[in-house]
Design a protein around this motif. Structure first.
Motif, PDB file in Angstrom:
ATOM      1  N   ALA A   1       3.047  21.651 -12.084  1.00  0.00           N
ATOM      2  CA  ALA A   1       2.901  20.272 -12.543  1.00  0.00           C
ATOM      3  C   ALA A   1       3.747  19.315 -11.711  1.00  0.00           C
ATOM      4  CB  ALA A   1       3.298  20.184 -14.008  1.00  0.00           C
ATOM      5  N   TRP A   2       3.323  18.053 -11.694  1.00  0.00           N
ATOM      6  CA  TRP A   2       4.059  16.999 -10.988  1.00  0.00           C
ATOM      7  C   TRP A   2       4.000  15.732 -11.829  1.00  0.00           C
ATOM      8  CZ3 TRP A   2       2.043  12.299  -9.128  1.00  0.00           C
ATOM      9  CH2 TRP A   2       2.933  11.534  -8.366  1.00  0.00           C
ATOM     10  N   PHE A   3       5.165  15.109 -11.987  1.00  0.00           N
ATOM     11  CA  PHE A   3       5.265  13.819 -12.670  1.00  0.00           C
ATOM     12  C   PHE A   3       5.913  12.845 -11.697  1.00  0.00           C
ATOM     13  CE2 PHE A   3       4.596  16.603 -16.147  1.00  0.00           C
ATOM     14  CZ  PHE A   3       4.091  15.846 -17.198  1.00  0.00           C
ATOM     15  N   GLY A   4       5.248  11.719 -11.464  1.00  0.00           N
ATOM     16  CA  GLY A   4       5.789  10.799 -10.479  1.00  0.00           C
ATOM     17  C   GLY A   4       5.376   9.368 -10.708  1.00  0.00           C
ATOM     18  N   ILE A   5       5.616   8.559  -9.696  1.00  0.00           N
ATOM     19  CA  ILE A   5       5.336   7.131  -9.714  1.00  0.00           C
ATOM     20  C   ILE A   5       4.258   6.835  -8.682  1.00  0.00           C
ATOM     21  CG2 ILE A   5       6.340   4.848  -9.239  1.00  0.00           C
ATOM     22  CD1 ILE A   5       9.048   6.054 -10.094  1.00  0.00           C
ATOM     23  N   ASP A   6       3.428   5.871  -8.969  1.00  0.00           N
ATOM     24  CA  ASP A   6       2.431   5.440  -7.984  1.00  0.00           C
ATOM     25  C   ASP A   6       3.153   4.573  -6.959  1.00  0.00           C
ATOM     26  OD1 ASP A   6       0.305   4.496  -6.518  1.00  0.00           O
ATOM     27  OD2 ASP A   6      -1.003   4.204  -8.260  1.00  0.00           O
ATOM     28  N   ASP A   7       3.791   5.228  -5.982  1.00  0.00           N
ATOM     29  CA  ASP A   7       4.607   4.521  -4.996  1.00  0.00           C
ATOM     30  C   ASP A   7       3.778   3.593  -4.126  1.00  0.00           C
ATOM     31  OD1 ASP A   7       7.528   5.545  -5.014  1.00  0.00           O
ATOM     32  OD2 ASP A   7       6.342   7.361  -5.252  1.00  0.00           O
ATOM     33  N   GLU A   8       2.575   4.019  -3.790  1.00  0.00           N
ATOM     34  CA  GLU A   8       1.734   3.176  -2.942  1.00  0.00           C
ATOM     35  C   GLU A   8       1.400   1.867  -3.655  1.00  0.00           C
ATOM     36  OE1 GLU A   8      -2.640   3.226  -0.720  1.00  0.00           O
ATOM     37  OE2 GLU A   8      -1.648   5.120  -1.203  1.00  0.00           O
ATOM     38  N   ALA A   9       1.018   1.955  -4.927  1.00  0.00           N
ATOM     39  CA  ALA A   9       0.688   0.748  -5.691  1.00  0.00           C
ATOM     40  C   ALA A   9       1.915  -0.138  -5.884  1.00  0.00           C
ATOM     41  CB  ALA A   9       0.101   1.135  -7.044  1.00  0.00           C
ATOM     42  N   ALA A  10       3.083   0.486  -6.087  1.00  0.00           N
ATOM     43  CA  ALA A  10       4.310  -0.288  -6.310  1.00  0.00           C
ATOM     44  C   ALA A  10       4.645  -1.155  -5.102  1.00  0.00           C
ATOM     45  CB  ALA A  10       5.469   0.658  -6.613  1.00  0.00           C
ATOM     46  N   LEU A  11       4.586  -0.572  -3.903  1.00  0.00           N
ATOM     47  CA  LEU A  11       4.924  -1.345  -2.705  1.00  0.00           C
ATOM     48  C   LEU A  11       3.780  -2.255  -2.283  1.00  0.00           C
ATOM     49  CD1 LEU A  11       7.623  -1.314  -1.162  1.00  0.00           C
ATOM     50  CD2 LEU A  11       7.346   0.524  -2.811  1.00  0.00           C
ATOM     51  N   TYR A  12       2.549  -1.901  -2.662  1.00  0.00           N
ATOM     52  CA  TYR A  12       1.426  -2.819  -2.436  1.00  0.00           C
ATOM     53  C   TYR A  12       1.676  -4.116  -3.206  1.00  0.00           C
ATOM     54  CZ  TYR A  12      -3.202  -4.952  -2.677  1.00  0.00           C
ATOM     55  OH  TYR A  12      -4.240  -5.849  -2.613  1.00  0.00           O
ATOM     56  N   ASP A  13       2.057  -3.984  -4.472  1.00  0.00           N
ATOM     57  CA  ASP A  13       2.301  -5.172  -5.301  1.00  0.00           C
ATOM     58  C   ASP A  13       3.438  -6.018  -4.741  1.00  0.00           C
ATOM     59  OD1 ASP A  13       0.298  -4.382  -6.998  1.00  0.00           O
ATOM     60  OD2 ASP A  13       1.626  -3.534  -8.520  1.00  0.00           O
ATOM     61  N   ALA A  14       4.488  -5.364  -4.244  1.00  0.00           N
ATOM     62  CA  ALA A  14       5.626  -6.101  -3.696  1.00  0.00           C
ATOM     63  C   ALA A  14       5.220  -6.864  -2.435  1.00  0.00           C
ATOM     64  CB  ALA A  14       6.765  -5.132  -3.385  1.00  0.00           C
ATOM     65  N   ALA A  15       4.498  -6.187  -1.534  1.00  0.00           N
ATOM     66  CA  ALA A  15       4.050  -6.851  -0.306  1.00  0.00           C
ATOM     67  C   ALA A  15       3.028  -7.945  -0.615  1.00  0.00           C
ATOM     68  CB  ALA A  15       3.449  -5.819   0.647  1.00  0.00           C
ATOM     69  N   ASP A  16       2.145  -7.676  -1.572  1.00  0.00           N
ATOM     70  CA  ASP A  16       1.135  -8.659  -1.972  1.00  0.00           C
ATOM     71  C   ASP A  16       1.808  -9.935  -2.478  1.00  0.00           C
ATOM     72  OD1 ASP A  16      -1.701  -9.400  -2.905  1.00  0.00           O
ATOM     73  OD2 ASP A  16      -0.573  -9.466  -4.789  1.00  0.00           O
ATOM     74  N   HIS A  17       2.891  -9.778  -3.239  1.00  0.00           N
ATOM     75  CA  HIS A  17       3.638 -10.934  -3.752  1.00  0.00           C
ATOM     76  C   HIS A  17       4.155 -11.803  -2.601  1.00  0.00           C
ATOM     77  CE1 HIS A  17       6.530 -13.286  -6.038  1.00  0.00           C
ATOM     78  NE2 HIS A  17       7.523 -12.795  -5.310  1.00  0.00           N
ATOM     79  N   LEU A  18       4.735 -11.166  -1.595  1.00  0.00           N
ATOM     80  CA  LEU A  18       5.269 -11.914  -0.455  1.00  0.00           C
ATOM     81  C   LEU A  18       4.153 -12.567   0.360  1.00  0.00           C
ATOM     82  CD1 LEU A  18       8.056  -9.452   0.747  1.00  0.00           C
ATOM     83  CD2 LEU A  18       8.390 -11.663  -0.393  1.00  0.00           C
TER      84      LEU A  18
ATOM     85  N   ASP B   1       3.969   7.200   1.084  1.00  0.00           N
ATOM     86  CA  ASP B   1       3.131   6.424   0.162  1.00  0.00           C
ATOM     87  C   ASP B   1       3.569   4.969   0.102  1.00  0.00           C
ATOM     88  OD1 ASP B   1       1.615   8.644  -0.414  1.00  0.00           O
ATOM     89  OD2 ASP B   1       2.614   9.087  -2.312  1.00  0.00           O
ATOM     90  N   ARG B   2       4.887   4.727   0.136  1.00  0.00           N
ATOM     91  CA  ARG B   2       5.389   3.358   0.036  1.00  0.00           C
ATOM     92  C   ARG B   2       4.981   2.526   1.251  1.00  0.00           C
ATOM     93  NH1 ARG B   2      11.330   5.305  -2.272  1.00  0.00           N
ATOM     94  NH2 ARG B   2      10.477   6.145  -4.221  1.00  0.00           N
ATOM     95  N   LEU B   3       5.128   3.093   2.433  1.00  0.00           N
ATOM     96  CA  LEU B   3       4.734   2.361   3.636  1.00  0.00           C
ATOM     97  C   LEU B   3       3.226   2.143   3.668  1.00  0.00           C
ATOM     98  CD1 LEU B   3       5.369   1.037   6.313  1.00  0.00           C
ATOM     99  CD2 LEU B   3       5.433   3.314   7.375  1.00  0.00           C
ATOM    100  N   ARG B   4       2.486   3.126   3.187  1.00  0.00           N
ATOM    101  CA  ARG B   4       1.030   2.990   3.130  1.00  0.00           C
ATOM    102  C   ARG B   4       0.634   1.819   2.224  1.00  0.00           C
ATOM    103  NH1 ARG B   4      -0.038   7.719   1.191  1.00  0.00           N
ATOM    104  NH2 ARG B   4       0.002   8.722   3.218  1.00  0.00           N
ATOM    105  N   GLY B   5       1.360   1.621   1.129  1.00  0.00           N
ATOM    106  CA  GLY B   5       1.061   0.516   0.221  1.00  0.00           C
ATOM    107  C   GLY B   5       1.275  -0.838   0.873  1.00  0.00           C
ATOM    108  N   VAL B   6       2.342  -0.965   1.671  1.00  0.00           N
ATOM    109  CA  VAL B   6       2.617  -2.228   2.359  1.00  0.00           C
ATOM    110  C   VAL B   6       1.510  -2.526   3.370  1.00  0.00           C
ATOM    111  CG1 VAL B   6       4.228  -3.426   3.896  1.00  0.00           C
ATOM    112  CG2 VAL B   6       5.106  -2.002   2.035  1.00  0.00           C
ATOM    113  N   ARG B   7       1.135  -1.517   4.127  1.00  0.00           N
ATOM    114  CA  ARG B   7       0.089  -1.722   5.131  1.00  0.00           C
ATOM    115  C   ARG B   7      -1.258  -2.040   4.481  1.00  0.00           C
ATOM    116  NH1 ARG B   7       2.459   2.985   9.085  1.00  0.00           N
ATOM    117  NH2 ARG B   7       3.605   1.569  10.482  1.00  0.00           N
ATOM    118  N   ARG B   8      -1.499  -1.456   3.316  1.00  0.00           N
ATOM    119  CA  ARG B   8      -2.762  -1.746   2.609  1.00  0.00           C
ATOM    120  C   ARG B   8      -2.781  -3.202   2.135  1.00  0.00           C
ATOM    121  NH1 ARG B   8      -4.677  -0.939  -2.647  1.00  0.00           N
ATOM    122  NH2 ARG B   8      -2.819   0.211  -3.324  1.00  0.00           N
TER     123      ARG B   8
END
Length: 335
Positions: A153-170, A192-199
């Motif tokens: 099992a794995w429990f985690g955070i949607d890191d890509e979506a989190a950094l997408y939202d941050a970059a989208d805000h800026l 995943d975090r860098l992928r979210g920013v680029r997306r």
């Protein structure tokens, strides 16, 4: 130390009867069980866990393997999991690896050797093969970072979506020359975090060449060093986006030492959300991590599965993702 022998002598019972009473054996009467428990309380009896396990009993300890607890995020996870386990009759045995694969292996080996009921682990980026083998053989759940080929099992955070939202805000504020400070390793979270920013850049049809990427270790010094490079870059960056708690602290230190006007000269989005972020300067816009929901859902699922004794469930490719939230405060403004 008072043991079963002393309790047996006091009550005039056999040691085996004492052991069965403490194990809630149905062959022992309720009256005898009550007498034994009362005597144990009065005499300060402490059970012998290794002996109980040799008799076929089970451990009520859960191994918790974390990279560190120097930031509020991991400390809060440890606190929440400890409370969750305590409410359910388990105790946490905490291990700190400092993201060192050799330390990780030694601690995993010792936890498995101590026959903990199971292990919750935030794994290193490149664990030893021996560590992977131990995880495959023992009940465990991965948290935050995900190792391919281990299973379970794995429990985690949607890191890509989190950094997408941050970059989208800026980007919505008009920023295009954004400096992203991330972590240079092979962890799934970092990628995943860098992928979210680029997306986010792609979604805004912004020129990806305007994004500056600074990758280094996850510590405050790396944040300070990256900030100095950003200040010396030409043309000037208009916003900084951090993808690490420690890096965020380093950038905040550098901002204070250089007396940079935030957000007048530059906007800044941090990572994590300890309480003092809201007190800092104009208040820090940041990616708030879902500590409570992540730790609680992971702990309850794992403990329930352990109680059921379902080896199949523990080895199944169970995935659970919690969403982070962008908290907008005064450190971000229009370009």
């Amino acid at each position: 130390m008072v043991g079963a022998k002393e309790i047996a002598a006091m009550l005039g019972l056999s040691i085996s009867t004492i052991g069965r009473a403490l194990a809630d054996d149905p062959r022992i009467s309720a009256e005898t069980k009550a007498r034994v428990r009362k005597a144990c309380d009065q005499m300060g009896y402490v059970g012998n866990l290794p002996a109980r396990m040799m008799r076929g009993g089970s451990s009520n300890f859960i191994g918790l393997v974390l990279p560190d607890i120097r930031n509020d995020f991991y400390a809060s996870i440890a606190q929440t999991l400890s409370e969750c386990c305590d409410r359910n009759g388990f105790h946490v045995a905490l291990s700190i690896t400092s993201d060192n694969r050799e330390t990780e292996y030694r601690h995993l080996r010792d936890l498995v050797g101590a026959r903990v009921a199971g292990t919750i682990i935030v794994p290193t980026a490149a664990p030893r093969r021996d560590s992977v083998a131990l995880l495959k053989r023992a009940p465990h759940v991965q948290m935050l970072r995900k190792l391919p080929g281990v299973g379970g099992a794995w429990f985690g955070i949607d890191d890509e979506a989190a950094l997408y939202d941050a970059a989208d805000h800026l980007l919505r504020l008009g920023h295009r020359r954004i400096a992203y400070i991330g972590v240079s390793d092979r962890r799934s979270t970092s990628m995943d975090r860098l992928r979210g920013v680029r997306r986010a850049y792609a979604a805004h049809r912004a020129d990806a060449e305007l994004l500056s990427v600074y990758l280094g270790p996850s510590n405050a010094e790396a944040g300070e060093q990256a900030f100095e490079q950003i200040l010396n870059a030409s043309p000037r960056t208009s916003a900084i986006l951090s993808a690490s708690v420690h890096v965020t602290h380093g950038v905040l230190r550098a901002i204070r030492s250089r007396n940079i006007d935030i957000p007048g000269e530059m906007s800044f989005v941090g990572f994590g959300d300890p309480e003092w972020y809201s007190w800092w300067g104009p208040g820090l816009t940041t990616v708030q991590l879902p500590v409570q929901s992540l730790a609680t859902s992971c702990g309850l699922w794992f403990l329930d599965t352990l109680r059921e004794g379902s080896e199949q469930a523990l080895q199944a490719d169970h995935q659970s993702t919690s969403a982070a939230q962008l908290v907008v405060r005064g450190s971000t403004g229009r370009r």
